[in-house]
Design a protein around this motif. Structure first.
Motif, PDB file in Angstrom:
ATOM      1  N   CYS A  96     -17.157   1.898 -18.366  1.00 29.04           N
ATOM      2  CA  CYS A  96     -18.191   2.539 -17.551  1.00 29.04           C
ATOM      3  C   CYS A  96     -19.177   1.509 -17.006  1.00 29.04           C
ATOM      4  N   GLU A  97     -19.258   0.342 -17.647  1.00 31.73           N
ATOM      5  CA  GLU A  97     -20.168  -0.702 -17.177  1.00 31.73           C
ATOM      6  C   GLU A  97     -19.468  -1.665 -16.223  1.00 31.73           C
ATOM      7  N   ILE A  98     -18.147  -1.591 -16.189  1.00 34.02           N
ATOM      8  CA  ILE A  98     -17.366  -2.523 -15.357  1.00 34.02           C
ATOM      9  C   ILE A  98     -17.107  -1.941 -13.973  1.00 34.02           C
ATOM     10  N   ALA A  99     -16.950  -0.639 -13.912  1.00 32.81           N
ATOM     11  CA  ALA A  99     -16.668   0.022 -12.627  1.00 32.81           C
ATOM     12  C   ALA A  99     -17.241   1.426 -12.663  1.00 32.81           C
ATOM     13  N   ARG A 100     -17.656   1.916 -11.507  1.00 29.67           N
ATOM     14  CA  ARG A 100     -18.160   3.290 -11.425  1.00 29.67           C
ATOM     15  C   ARG A 100     -17.031   4.243 -11.808  1.00 29.67           C
ATOM     16  N   PRO A 101     -17.259   5.088 -12.830  1.00 32.63           N
ATOM     17  CA  PRO A 101     -16.163   5.952 -13.272  1.00 32.63           C
ATOM     18  C   PRO A 101     -15.821   7.017 -12.234  1.00 32.63           C
ATOM     19  N   ALA A 102     -14.539   7.263 -12.095  1.00 37.53           N
ATOM     20  CA  ALA A 102     -14.067   8.381 -11.267  1.00 37.53           C
ATOM     21  C   ALA A 102     -12.787   8.892 -11.910  1.00 37.53           C
ATOM     22  N   PRO A 103     -12.578  10.214 -11.840  1.00 40.14           N
ATOM     23  CA  PRO A 103     -11.304  10.743 -12.370  1.00 40.14           C
ATOM     24  C   PRO A 103     -10.195  10.398 -11.392  1.00 40.14           C
ATOM     25  N   ARG A 104      -9.086   9.901 -11.928  1.00 42.10           N
ATOM     26  CA  ARG A 104      -7.981   9.488 -11.050  1.00 42.10           C
ATOM     27  C   ARG A 104      -6.628  10.071 -11.483  1.00 42.10           C
ATOM     28  N   GLY A 105      -6.652  10.891 -12.509  1.00 45.68           N
ATOM     29  CA  GLY A 105      -5.402  11.516 -12.964  1.00 45.68           C
ATOM     30  C   GLY A 105      -5.109  12.741 -12.105  1.00 45.68           C
ATOM     31  N   HIS A 106      -4.089  12.644 -11.273  1.00 42.99           N
ATOM     32  CA  HIS A 106      -3.726  13.737 -10.362  1.00 42.99           C
ATOM     33  C   HIS A 106      -2.523  14.493 -10.930  1.00 42.99           C
ATOM     34  N   TYR A 107      -2.721  15.808 -11.183  1.00 45.27           N
ATOM     35  CA  TYR A 107      -1.651  16.646 -11.750  1.00 45.27           C
ATOM     36  C   TYR A 107      -1.013  17.504 -10.678  1.00 45.27           C
ATOM     37  N   PRO A 108       0.250  17.252 -10.340  1.00 45.65           N
ATOM     38  CA  PRO A 108       0.927  18.133  -9.389  1.00 45.65           C
ATOM     39  C   PRO A 108       0.864  19.578  -9.872  1.00 45.65           C
ATOM     40  N   ARG A 109       0.594  20.495  -8.958  1.00 44.28           N
ATOM     41  CA  ARG A 109       0.384  21.880  -9.400  1.00 44.28           C
ATOM     42  C   ARG A 109       1.699  22.551  -9.727  1.00 44.28           C
ATOM     43  N   THR A 110       1.682  23.211 -10.861  1.00 42.25           N
ATOM     44  CA  THR A 110       2.890  23.848 -11.363  1.00 42.25           C
ATOM     45  C   THR A 110       2.495  24.787 -12.482  1.00 42.25           C
ATOM     46  N   GLU A 111       3.394  25.692 -12.791  1.00 42.41           N
ATOM     47  CA  GLU A 111       3.155  26.542 -13.950  1.00 42.41           C
ATOM     48  C   GLU A 111       3.779  25.921 -15.189  1.00 42.41           C
ATOM     49  N   GLY A 112       4.666  24.979 -14.989  1.00 40.44           N
ATOM     50  CA  GLY A 112       5.285  24.325 -16.135  1.00 40.44           C
ATOM     51  C   GLY A 112       4.707  22.929 -16.291  1.00 40.44           C
ATOM     52  N   ARG A 113       5.470  22.002 -16.865  1.00 38.70           N
ATOM     53  CA  ARG A 113       4.996  20.630 -17.009  1.00 38.70           C
ATOM     54  C   ARG A 113       5.147  19.915 -15.676  1.00 38.70           C
ATOM     55  N   SER A 114       4.151  19.137 -15.355  1.00 39.65           N
ATOM     56  CA  SER A 114       4.130  18.552 -14.022  1.00 39.65           C
ATOM     57  C   SER A 114       5.209  17.502 -13.800  1.00 39.65           C
ATOM     58  N   GLY A 115       5.651  16.847 -14.874  1.00 43.45           N
ATOM     59  CA  GLY A 115       6.677  15.814 -14.711  1.00 43.45           C
ATOM     60  C   GLY A 115       7.965  16.375 -14.155  1.00 43.45           C
ATOM     61  N   VAL A 116       8.349  17.541 -14.651  1.00 42.13           N
ATOM     62  CA  VAL A 116       9.550  18.207 -14.158  1.00 42.13           C
ATOM     63  C   VAL A 116       9.399  18.497 -12.667  1.00 42.13           C
ATOM     64  N   LEU A 117       8.222  19.020 -12.316  1.00 38.19           N
ATOM     65  CA  LEU A 117       7.980  19.361 -10.909  1.00 38.19           C
ATOM     66  C   LEU A 117       8.044  18.112 -10.028  1.00 38.19           C
ATOM     67  N   LEU A 118       7.356  17.049 -10.465  1.00 40.64           N
ATOM     68  CA  LEU A 118       7.340  15.815  -9.653  1.00 40.64           C
ATOM     69  C   LEU A 118       8.762  15.342  -9.384  1.00 40.64           C
ATOM     70  N   MET A 119       9.579  15.311 -10.417  1.00 45.86           N
ATOM     71  CA  MET A 119      10.944  14.806 -10.228  1.00 45.86           C
ATOM     72  C   MET A 119      11.797  15.771  -9.409  1.00 45.86           C
ATOM     73  N   LYS A 120      11.525  17.075  -9.549  1.00 44.98           N
ATOM     74  CA  LYS A 120      12.231  18.048  -8.706  1.00 44.98           C
ATOM     75  C   LYS A 120      11.934  17.750  -7.231  1.00 44.98           C
ATOM     76  N   VAL A 121      10.678  17.515  -6.943  1.00 45.06           N
ATOM     77  CA  VAL A 121      10.278  17.244  -5.558  1.00 45.06           C
ATOM     78  C   VAL A 121      10.902  15.942  -5.059  1.00 45.06           C
ATOM     79  N   LEU A 122      10.818  14.892  -5.878  1.00 47.20           N
ATOM     80  CA  LEU A 122      11.341  13.593  -5.424  1.00 47.20           C
ATOM     81  C   LEU A 122      12.860  13.631  -5.273  1.00 47.20           C
ATOM     82  N   LEU A 123      13.534  14.305  -6.195  1.00 48.12           N
ATOM     83  CA  LEU A 123      14.995  14.360  -6.107  1.00 48.12           C
ATOM     84  C   LEU A 123      15.447  15.250  -4.950  1.00 48.12           C
TER      85      LEU A 123
END
Lengths: 478, 478
Positions: A152-179
């Motif tokens: 927090c002293e090295i850089a201004r904090p900002a949230p950077r974790g982006h969760y693809p929207r889904t009803e299940g786990r986002s990893g499955v969704l991300l790979m479904k989209v990419l594939l």
């Protein structure tokens, strides 16, 4: 050596060929395929399982992006590429790859749009509570401990974790989209095909590979380059023992698929590729962040050893690598009741003397720690480890403690092939091996020792694209 | 890649040849030459400096030997191969090489006699005080923390550090003796000759090497094998950064010569040799053992983190790798006066509050640590870290502290080529590379992560001999 390179002069004929041949269809390989296709190359993607996805599809799906993405702005957060860069250099070091971090931070908003172009969507909503993974359909969270000291002293904090929207786990969704994007592309995909050895011309250029499909050898020529995106080596106990013996432990569970066996790394090592930071690993702290942060994390001497509000992967690393996993969570009833979780209290006691005795800690050790913590917390400070005031509250009876020694620490490897910013695999002198690229956990990427959630999918897709474009450029004479 | 192997088919003619070619004439290389000669082989020894000696000659000269050597027995110590084995497995782990340790422990008395046969002599006298190195001409000392917890509970402690008798530093003497033995042997020595690349036959066998002597290329055929004994990689900043970034620090001084540049390791990696534990290093604690042991070693939270009577290389490793070198020594006037040394007190104070304030430690932190230590020390115990009673004494005013953060931590690398017990270099599958051997710090030997003083010269000479014999056996069809 079953990964020994084959001389091109011994390859009679090729079974298939393309400009770019990609090994592995997790997030890095799928993005490499897409990047190479966008550059106009003819592409073959090889996947040893029956379908792509790999460890990416098993993941929580969080993608580390910043510098002012549309989701960050819609949620009211200011961010800059420079803050993102400074944070990543500090959080992923020592020896974080500064050139990659600079490119990644500068190109992050553009990469957000590229992912959106493939079909990834996020809700413009922020999830504020500390958790491992967002289980709602909110789109944004703090995923790397940006608000914790010293970051927090090295850089201004900002949230950077982006969760693809889904009803299940986002990893499955991300790979479904990419594939699905790969399916729409002109690339040819060969599943159930395991890359075994690289093929090398007399001048040292990688010109293809030998794979195996249901027992048959398949020789695939790559006119521009081979891109290795076959995952890390957490499933290879010999490599773990040689490089990171602390991870070989019943209290660690391996985050990854069986195909994270390091084969892609070894194929390149066999022809003189350099590896970096093979001892490094992400290590999840088994304690849920919402309970962890207001509690005390102590070692077998009853001492605190880190600010408990730091990224849970950082406190997990320190617990594993620096405290030999001999760690406990100490809390009070108020914390326990205010922070519902699955966590079970191992010991409960009215006094610290009783608690430390029950825990088997040295007499007086835990009491000294809690008394010092309480004294400082009452003044709203934590001069030992600088935990944020938000989490500082003196512990009061009744007390409790959780035995984390047998808690499951989720681990995966961070070390891999040394690559340039275009994904080129570097040899032991730091020179690019012509025709050979790597991306994802097969490469040593942005995280050298430290880690933040979302960087694997983030840099995997970002530098996968870059490797695809670079290999295509070689093939097409760009 | 300047270490890329050369195909034998491209070597028109050889400039020289022998059964066994040894690269480097430190203790491991000299012993490899002697071992190969004893087995009847024709031997060439290459040394890139103008004379042999290497880092071995710069060392303190201590050789780790046990299991009941004549010196141990004359000094009244009982020891067994089994106690030595158990100790080394624990002290050099995790992942210490158990097969090498078993052989080394079983063969240690024999190796003592072999060294004596070469001309090494020891006085039958024991030096009892804790020091880095014996500066008297005594022959035996504790050099690995055998008496400290937890090792004292794992194996019966015995002193195993054998100091060759000399008026100067023992390392110089040891290498003088070994190099004189090489001079008496039929081996041919070529100095000022740096090995650059290995030469490999079509079937993967190493059949020689290309070296350079004053700018001229020299091609040397090895009928039986090449033995790489070219030291570690502490002088190679790129390799350090890639594998052990914590060592790249102004507060570390590199123990070794400029030729510890990792070239021998890289030459083998270039043809697919495996490396192990490249992150590991010996790290000397800058505090003199006699002052360190009765004092408290604390971190920047004012906490102790190890029993101060452990081997000084172990407390140094923990200070560097686990405490980021942010460490201090806290003592009192009585300790200071009873233990003469060069150590200068940085801060002195009548009270712990004053001392911790002067040191910049969090308020109350050092006081809590000392009060807990004193309370236990008065009862003759140290339940936190199990320091031996011999060193337990409550600290009383006036107090003092030494700032070790800028103290020089002596470091050298422990990682290197994966070898079998006969010195054969193993590939990425764990299979021996035909015709290639390694010994000394070029190899990953007995120490995986931990270390004890004397093991480098001990295993270097022991496994150097073994590699020489093995390569000779190959040449002679044994």
């Amino acid at each position: 050596m079953d990964v020994a390179p084959l001389s091109a002069s011994r390859v009679g004929s090729w079974d298939d060929e393309a400009d770019v041949v990609v090994v592995g269809l997790g997030c890095a390989g799928a993005s490499a395929v897409l990047g190479a296709c966008e550059a106009g190359a003819e592409v073959i993607g090889l996947e040893r399982s029956s379908a792509g996805g790999g460890t990416s599809a098993q993941s929580g799906g969080v993608i580390y992006l910043g510098g002012g993405t549309p989701v960050q702005r819609a949620c009211g957060f200011e961010d800059s590429a420079e803050d993102m860069r400074r944070f990543l250099v500090a959080a992923c070091g020592p020896d974080a790859d500064e050139a990659k971090i600079a490119l990644y931070s500068e190109g992050s908003v553009d990469h957000f749009h590229w992912l959106a172009d493939q079909g990834v969507r996020w809700h413009d909503t922020f999830y504020a509570e500390p958790v491992y993974e967002v289980l709602t359909d909110d789109g944004l969270m703090f995923s790397g401990g940006e608000e914790a000291w010293p970051f927090c002293e090295i850089a201004r904090p900002a949230p950077r974790g982006h969760y693809p929207r889904t009803e299940g786990r986002s990893g499955v969704l991300l790979m479904k989209v990419l594939l699905e994007a790969v399916d729409r592309s002109p690339a040819r995909v060969r599943t159930d095909t395991v890359a075994e050895r690289l093929v090398v011309a007399d001048d040292g250029r990688v010109v293809g590979l030998v794979a195996r499909r249901f027992g048959d050898e398949v020789r695939v020529r790559a006119r521009g380059g081979v891109i290795l995106a076959g995952g890390g080596f957490v499933a290879n106990d010999r490599m773990l023992t040689q490089h990171a013996p602390w991870l070989v432990d019943d209290a660690c569970y391996k985050v990854g698929t069986d195909t994270d066996d390091g084969r892609a790394i070894r194929m390149a090592q066999a022809l003189g590729a350099a590896v970096r930071h093979m001892d490094a690993a992400e290590v999840s702290n088994p304690a849920p962040p919402n309970v962890l942060m207001p509690s005390l994390l102590v070692n077998s001497q009853g001492q605190r050893f880190i600010n408990e509000d730091v990224y849970h992967g950082r406190s997990g690393q320190v617990a594993l690598f620096r405290q030999d996993k001999q760690v406990y969570l100490v809390l009070d009833e108020e914390i326990h009741e205010a922070n519902p979780s699955w966590l079970k209290i191992t010991w409960a006691a009215e006094t610290l003397e009783e608690l430390e005795s029950d825990m088997g800690l040295p007499a007086g050790s835990l009491r000294a720690t809690v008394e010092l913590y309480n004294r400082h917390a009452e003044a709203g400070e934590d001069p030992l480890f600088h935990k944020n005031r938000r989490w500082l509250k003196p512990l009061r009876p009744p007390f409790g403690a959780v035995d984390l020694r047998k808690g499951l620490f989720g681990v995966f490897t961070l070390g891999g092939l040394h690559t340039g910013v275009d994904g080129a695999v570097l040899d032991l002198d730091g020179e690019a091996i012509p025709g050979l690229y790597a991306a994802g956990r097969t490469a040593s990427g942005i995280p050298a020792w430290g880690y933040v959630s979302g960087i694997s999918l983030g840099e995997g897709t970002f530098f996968g694209r870059a490797a695809g474009a670079a290999a295509a450029g070689t093939a097409l004479g760009a």
